[in-house]
Design a protein around this motif. Structure first.
Motif, PDB file in Angstrom:
ATOM      1  N   PHE A  93       0.842  -1.201   0.000  1.00  0.00           N
ATOM      2  CA  PHE A  93       0.000   0.000   0.000  1.00  0.00           C
ATOM      3  C   PHE A  93       0.879   1.254   0.000  1.00  0.00           C
ATOM      4  O   PHE A  93       0.583   2.234  -0.709  1.00  0.00           O
ATOM      5  N   GLN A  96       2.099   1.825  -3.452  1.00  0.00           N
ATOM      6  CA  GLN A  96       0.998   2.334  -4.276  1.00  0.00           C
ATOM      7  C   GLN A  96       0.810   3.831  -4.066  1.00  0.00           C
ATOM      8  O   GLN A  96       0.683   4.604  -5.029  1.00  0.00           O
ATOM      9  N   LEU A  97       0.781   4.259  -2.817  1.00  0.00           N
ATOM     10  CA  LEU A  97       0.580   5.681  -2.532  1.00  0.00           C
ATOM     11  C   LEU A  97       1.755   6.511  -3.032  1.00  0.00           C
ATOM     12  O   LEU A  97       1.577   7.583  -3.615  1.00  0.00           O
ATOM     13  N   THR A 100       1.583   7.020  -6.651  1.00  0.00           N
ATOM     14  CA  THR A 100       0.561   8.011  -6.986  1.00  0.00           C
ATOM     15  C   THR A 100       1.104   9.421  -6.752  1.00  0.00           C
ATOM     16  O   THR A 100       0.809  10.347  -7.518  1.00  0.00           O
ATOM     17  N   LYS A 142      -8.597  16.506  -7.289  1.00  0.00           N
ATOM     18  CA  LYS A 142      -8.800  15.057  -7.385  1.00  0.00           C
ATOM     19  C   LYS A 142      -7.739  14.298  -6.579  1.00  0.00           C
ATOM     20  O   LYS A 142      -8.056  13.380  -5.813  1.00  0.00           O
ATOM     21  N   TYR A 146      -8.283  12.446  -2.990  1.00  0.00           N
ATOM     22  CA  TYR A 146      -7.933  11.027  -2.827  1.00  0.00           C
ATOM     23  C   TYR A 146      -7.110  10.806  -1.558  1.00  0.00           C
ATOM     24  O   TYR A 146      -7.427   9.944  -0.733  1.00  0.00           O
ATOM     25  N   ASN A 149      -9.028  11.247   1.556  1.00  0.00           N
ATOM     26  CA  ASN A 149      -9.877  10.070   1.749  1.00  0.00           C
ATOM     27  C   ASN A 149      -9.080   8.907   2.348  1.00  0.00           C
ATOM     28  O   ASN A 149      -9.556   8.184   3.222  1.00  0.00           O
ATOM     29  N   VAL A 150      -7.845   8.740   1.865  1.00  0.00           N
ATOM     30  CA  VAL A 150      -6.976   7.685   2.415  1.00  0.00           C
ATOM     31  C   VAL A 150      -6.767   7.916   3.914  1.00  0.00           C
ATOM     32  O   VAL A 150      -6.863   6.979   4.723  1.00  0.00           O
ATOM     33  N   ARG A 153      -9.943   7.128   5.872  1.00  0.00           N
ATOM     34  CA  ARG A 153     -10.191   5.686   5.998  1.00  0.00           C
ATOM     35  C   ARG A 153      -9.272   5.033   7.015  1.00  0.00           C
ATOM     36  O   ARG A 153      -9.532   3.918   7.471  1.00  0.00           O
TER      37      ARG A 153
ATOM     38  N   SER B  47     -14.716   4.413  -2.854  1.00  0.00           N
ATOM     39  CA  SER B  47     -14.340   4.085  -1.481  1.00  0.00           C
ATOM     40  C   SER B  47     -15.382   3.218  -0.783  1.00  0.00           C
ATOM     41  O   SER B  47     -15.475   3.213   0.440  1.00  0.00           O
ATOM     42  N   HIS B  49     -15.594  -0.032  -0.387  1.00  0.00           N
ATOM     43  CA  HIS B  49     -15.104  -1.399  -0.196  1.00  0.00           C
ATOM     44  C   HIS B  49     -14.016  -1.368   0.859  1.00  0.00           C
ATOM     45  O   HIS B  49     -13.463  -0.307   1.167  1.00  0.00           O
ATOM     46  N   ALA B  50     -13.673  -2.529   1.392  1.00  0.00           N
ATOM     47  CA  ALA B  50     -12.564  -2.612   2.345  1.00  0.00           C
ATOM     48  C   ALA B  50     -11.247  -2.706   1.591  1.00  0.00           C
ATOM     49  O   ALA B  50     -11.224  -2.937   0.383  1.00  0.00           O
ATOM     50  N   GLY B  51     -10.163  -2.504   2.288  1.00  0.00           N
ATOM     51  CA  GLY B  51      -8.836  -2.656   1.684  1.00  0.00           C
ATOM     52  C   GLY B  51      -8.318  -1.345   1.139  1.00  0.00           C
ATOM     53  O   GLY B  51      -8.946  -0.292   1.277  1.00  0.00           O
ATOM     54  N   ALA B  52      -7.165  -1.409   0.479  1.00  0.00           N
ATOM     55  CA  ALA B  52      -6.506  -0.204  -0.024  1.00  0.00           C
ATOM     56  C   ALA B  52      -7.385   0.506  -1.049  1.00  0.00           C
ATOM     57  O   ALA B  52      -8.065  -0.132  -1.844  1.00  0.00           O
ATOM     58  N   LEU B  53      -7.339   1.830  -1.013  1.00  0.00           N
ATOM     59  CA  LEU B  53      -8.142   2.644  -1.928  1.00  0.00           C
ATOM     60  C   LEU B  53      -7.325   2.943  -3.188  1.00  0.00           C
ATOM     61  O   LEU B  53      -6.247   3.515  -3.095  1.00  0.00           O
ATOM     62  N   PRO B  54      -7.812   2.568  -4.377  1.00  0.00           N
ATOM     63  CA  PRO B  54      -7.086   2.908  -5.610  1.00  0.00           C
ATOM     64  C   PRO B  54      -7.420   4.341  -6.032  1.00  0.00           C
ATOM     65  O   PRO B  54      -8.543   4.804  -5.829  1.00  0.00           O
ATOM     66  N   PHE B  55      -6.428   5.019  -6.620  1.00  0.00           N
ATOM     67  CA  PHE B  55      -6.692   6.324  -7.226  1.00  0.00           C
ATOM     68  C   PHE B  55      -7.378   6.133  -8.566  1.00  0.00           C
ATOM     69  O   PHE B  55      -8.235   6.927  -8.957  1.00  0.00           O
ATOM     70  N   ALA B  68      -3.172  -1.294  -6.312  1.00  0.00           N
ATOM     71  CA  ALA B  68      -3.225  -0.402  -7.468  1.00  0.00           C
ATOM     72  C   ALA B  68      -1.837   0.078  -7.840  1.00  0.00           C
ATOM     73  O   ALA B  68      -0.880  -0.158  -7.115  1.00  0.00           O
TER      74      ALA B  68
END
Lengths: 236, 236
Positions: A93, A96-97, A100, A142, A146, A149-150, A153, B47, B49-55, B68
């Motif tokens: 994760f 991934q971030l 991004t 955007k 994002y 939001n991360v 969560r 957003s 769903h559970a788990g990592a959030l994709p951009f 992602a």
């Protein structure tokens, strides 16, 4: 281990994400081009060394390894210095971030160079105005929406789990760069970036980071870097 | 494990790098949007769903993980399917090369969308011509020169060491996409891309890849994807 960081000596640029991780970790490193000049970078780009070939700075020497690509360098460094969770899911994760963040940094660069990196800003000013208008109106909201939001969560404070990671330092740098380059746009987004702004302040207050930011090792933002402040590109 | 790939159903795009790795590995996967429509992607972006959030897509579901960023998905998949060396140095170099492919793919996208992804190509055609001219004259030769050099420094056949890896499949896709979008430019670079063109042919002949390319699962290149052929953008 003493690391060697290779990055242009006059700018924060992409190298700053690595500098922040090294400083945060209290790692021992040489910022090679700042000691020996930018020409120290060239032999690596000309393929005159052993190890992996970098396409561009930043790259890091760690023993016999040569490692390039900002997100890749950070993924290498972080587990060695407790800057990422130990779990595979946490590391994935984080990568991934960070990747991004790489994307938005490239887009921030292209606001002042939308046509060619080989031309001056002044040669692509008209296109830069158009690209920046889209970046400020669509892309900054955007991307920051994002990342906000991360944080929401998660625990509201950290990008990954409940602990500081290198992604938090990178988000500090992203926020700082966008605030330097696009102050009006960022001001208009204040209410939509409350978690990110709190994170930025928290990271800036970490002892090693605070000491770094107050030192001459922190190069000020300037008009040669990736985040540049041209008032005409921040009219929102 | 049955994977779920989430990517837009009508284009190769960034998802194709993941499709190629899954096909090459003979992995069991569902290309979700092609079975259930693109709206199956949306809950993840919202957003819900559970788990990592994709951009953005592509993202992969593997058990409880959501992963992602193209290069990150490949770094996750490859060791599970023998598509990357086991050594840490080999994996790090593979990630570096894949992230550099990510960069050139983003630049290829921006040749037809240099101002805004929210506008049609036709609305940014003048700027697209300028950006493409720079991409074809400067950036394609620089990137492909770099990858050609990487192959020459190795065994001449593979990006990493002496074995096929996911980076080879990604270089196949990069070459294929650039040849579709910029045939004149690529023709002018034939003599400077001998190793890359041989690699492209070798990857295309791998049994699982050859079967995939001949199947209806391989979406043809088209004018909605990242690699688009506009003759006016390939005048070199």
């Amino acid at each position: 281990m003493r690391y060697e960081l290779y990055y242009w000596s006059g700018i924060q640029g992409r190298g700053e994400f690595v500098r922040l991780a090294l400083e945060d970790a209290g790692a021992t490193y040489t910022d090679v081009a700042r000691e020996r000049g930018d020409q120290a970078i060239m032999p690596f780009l000309r393929s005159e060394h052993a190890g992996a070939l970098p396409f561009a700075p930043p790259f890091l020497r760690a023993g016999r390894l040569v490692i390039a690509q900002t997100a890749n360098i950070l993924a290498f460094l972080a587990p060695r210095h407790g800057l990422v969770p130990a779990s595979a899911a946490g590391r994935t994760f984080a990568a991934q971030l960070q990747q991004t963040i790489t994307d938005v940094v490239a887009e921030a660069h292209d606001t002042h160079h939308p046509i060619s990196v080989e031309q001056y800003y002044e040669e692509q000013r008209a296109e830069a105005r158009k690209r920046s208008a889209a970046f400020c109106a669509e892309r900054i909201p955007k991307y920051l929406g994002y990342f906000e939001n991360v944080l929401e969560r998660g625990d509201g404070l950290h990008a990954i789990g409940r602990r500081h990671s290198y992604v938090d330092s990178s988000l500090f740098q992203l926020m700082s760069g966008l605030e330097y380059a696009f102050p009006n746009t960022m001001k208009s987004l204040r209410r939509r970036t409350t978690h990110l702004r709190a994170l930025r302040d928290r990271v800036a207050a970490r002892p090693n980071i605070a000491a770094y930011l107050a030192s001459p090792r922190r190069i000020p933002f300037n008009q040669d870097g990736i985040f540049r402040h041209y008032p005409e590109l921040d009219e929102s």
